[in-house]
Write a protein that holds these residues in place. Structure first.
Motif, PDB file in Angstrom:
ATOM      1  N   PRO A  63      35.919  90.592  28.341  1.00 37.79           N
ATOM      2  CA  PRO A  63      36.992  90.096  29.203  1.00 37.79           C
ATOM      3  C   PRO A  63      36.556  90.011  30.676  1.00 37.79           C
ATOM      4  O   PRO A  63      35.862  90.889  31.177  1.00 37.79           O
ATOM      5  N   GLY A  64      36.950  88.921  31.321  1.00 37.71           N
ATOM      6  CA  GLY A  64      36.646  88.737  32.738  1.00 37.71           C
ATOM      7  C   GLY A  64      35.310  88.088  33.027  1.00 37.71           C
ATOM      8  O   GLY A  64      34.974  87.849  34.180  1.00 37.71           O
ATOM      9  N   THR A  65      34.524  87.795  31.997  1.00 32.52           N
ATOM     10  CA  THR A  65      33.231  87.147  32.217  1.00 32.52           C
ATOM     11  C   THR A  65      33.322  85.676  31.810  1.00 32.52           C
ATOM     12  O   THR A  65      34.145  85.297  30.983  1.00 32.52           O
ATOM     13  N   ASP A  66      32.470  84.854  32.412  1.00 25.64           N
ATOM     14  CA  ASP A  66      32.425  83.445  32.031  1.00 25.64           C
ATOM     15  C   ASP A  66      31.814  83.315  30.639  1.00 25.64           C
ATOM     16  O   ASP A  66      30.872  84.027  30.297  1.00 25.64           O
ATOM     17  N   VAL A  67      32.332  82.389  29.859  1.00 23.50           N
ATOM     18  CA  VAL A  67      31.814  82.137  28.521  1.00 23.50           C
ATOM     19  C   VAL A  67      30.931  80.897  28.596  1.00 23.50           C
ATOM     20  O   VAL A  67      31.403  79.813  28.920  1.00 23.50           O
ATOM     21  N   TYR A  68      29.645  81.085  28.309  1.00 23.33           N
ATOM     22  CA  TYR A  68      28.695  79.975  28.376  1.00 23.33           C
ATOM     23  C   TYR A  68      28.414  79.378  27.003  1.00 23.33           C
ATOM     24  O   TYR A  68      27.847  78.305  26.898  1.00 23.33           O
ATOM     25  N   LYS A  69      28.816  80.090  25.947  1.00 26.01           N
ATOM     26  CA  LYS A  69      28.633  79.573  24.601  1.00 26.01           C
ATOM     27  C   LYS A  69      29.652  80.241  23.686  1.00 26.01           C
ATOM     28  O   LYS A  69      29.789  81.462  23.697  1.00 26.01           O
ATOM     29  N   LEU A  70      30.366  79.426  22.927  1.00 24.00           N
ATOM     30  CA  LEU A  70      31.307  79.943  21.935  1.00 24.00           C
ATOM     31  C   LEU A  70      30.608  79.965  20.593  1.00 24.00           C
ATOM     32  O   LEU A  70      29.876  79.027  20.248  1.00 24.00           O
ATOM     33  N   HIS A  71      30.844  81.016  19.851  1.00 23.73           N
ATOM     34  CA  HIS A  71      30.266  81.136  18.521  1.00 23.73           C
ATOM     35  C   HIS A  71      31.363  81.612  17.580  1.00 23.73           C
ATOM     36  O   HIS A  71      32.133  82.502  17.911  1.00 23.73           O
ATOM     37  N   ALA A  72      31.433  80.990  16.411  1.00 24.50           N
ATOM     38  CA  ALA A  72      32.435  81.370  15.420  1.00 24.50           C
ATOM     39  C   ALA A  72      31.839  81.280  14.028  1.00 24.50           C
ATOM     40  O   ALA A  72      30.864  80.557  13.803  1.00 24.50           O
ATOM     41  N   LYS A  73      32.430  82.026  13.119  1.00 26.01           N
ATOM     42  CA  LYS A  73      32.079  81.936  11.697  1.00 26.01           C
ATOM     43  C   LYS A  73      33.276  81.344  10.981  1.00 26.01           C
ATOM     44  O   LYS A  73      34.419  81.754  11.217  1.00 26.01           O
ATOM     45  N   ALA A  74      33.007  80.385  10.125  1.00 26.69           N
ATOM     46  CA  ALA A  74      34.065  79.700   9.385  1.00 26.69           C
ATOM     47  C   ALA A  74      34.117  80.223   7.950  1.00 26.69           C
ATOM     48  O   ALA A  74      33.071  80.454   7.331  1.00 26.69           O
ATOM     49  N   TYR A  75      35.331  80.412   7.452  1.00 27.53           N
ATOM     50  CA  TYR A  75      35.556  80.954   6.113  1.00 27.53           C
ATOM     51  C   TYR A  75      36.605  80.137   5.369  1.00 27.53           C
ATOM     52  O   TYR A  75      37.462  79.512   5.982  1.00 27.53           O
ATOM     53  N   SER A  76      36.552  80.234   4.052  1.00 21.46           N
ATOM     54  CA  SER A  76      37.599  79.691   3.200  1.00 21.46           C
ATOM     55  C   SER A  76      38.325  80.877   2.587  1.00 21.46           C
ATOM     56  O   SER A  76      37.723  81.670   1.867  1.00 21.46           O
ATOM     57  N   CYS A  77      39.600  81.011   2.894  1.00 21.56           N
ATOM     58  CA  CYS A  77      40.385  82.156   2.408  1.00 21.56           C
ATOM     59  C   CYS A  77      41.517  81.695   1.497  1.00 21.56           C
ATOM     60  O   CYS A  77      42.027  80.625   1.619  1.00 21.56           O
TER      61      CYS A  77
END
Length: 77
Positions: A63-77
């Protein structure tokens, strides 16, 4: 994004992993950076839906820092 929900890592324990998705926001800073971050999150969720996923877990940023890259994992639920 309709058809895709955001979850925590614990909520996807019984789900099927689909893929990792990353994106760099195009702008940074307190005003435009938030809009670029929102756009990047929506793009990742759309990519997840296109790959057959219905759930996304975003990597948590400090929190409070700049985000230079977003990373996510995708799932099928």
């Amino acid at each position: 994004m309709s058809g895709v929900r955001e979850a925590t890592p614990g909520e996807v324990a019984s789900c099927r992993y689909i893929s990792d998705i990353s994106m760099r926001p195009s702008l940074y800073g307190p005003v435009l950076g938030q809009e670029a971050l929102k756009y990047a999150r929506n793009t990742i969720m759309a990519d997840a839906l296109d790959s057959g996923a219905n759930t996304v877990v975003f990597e948590q940023a400090t929190p409070g820092t700049d985000v230079y890259k977003l990373h996510a994992k995708a799932y099928s639920c």
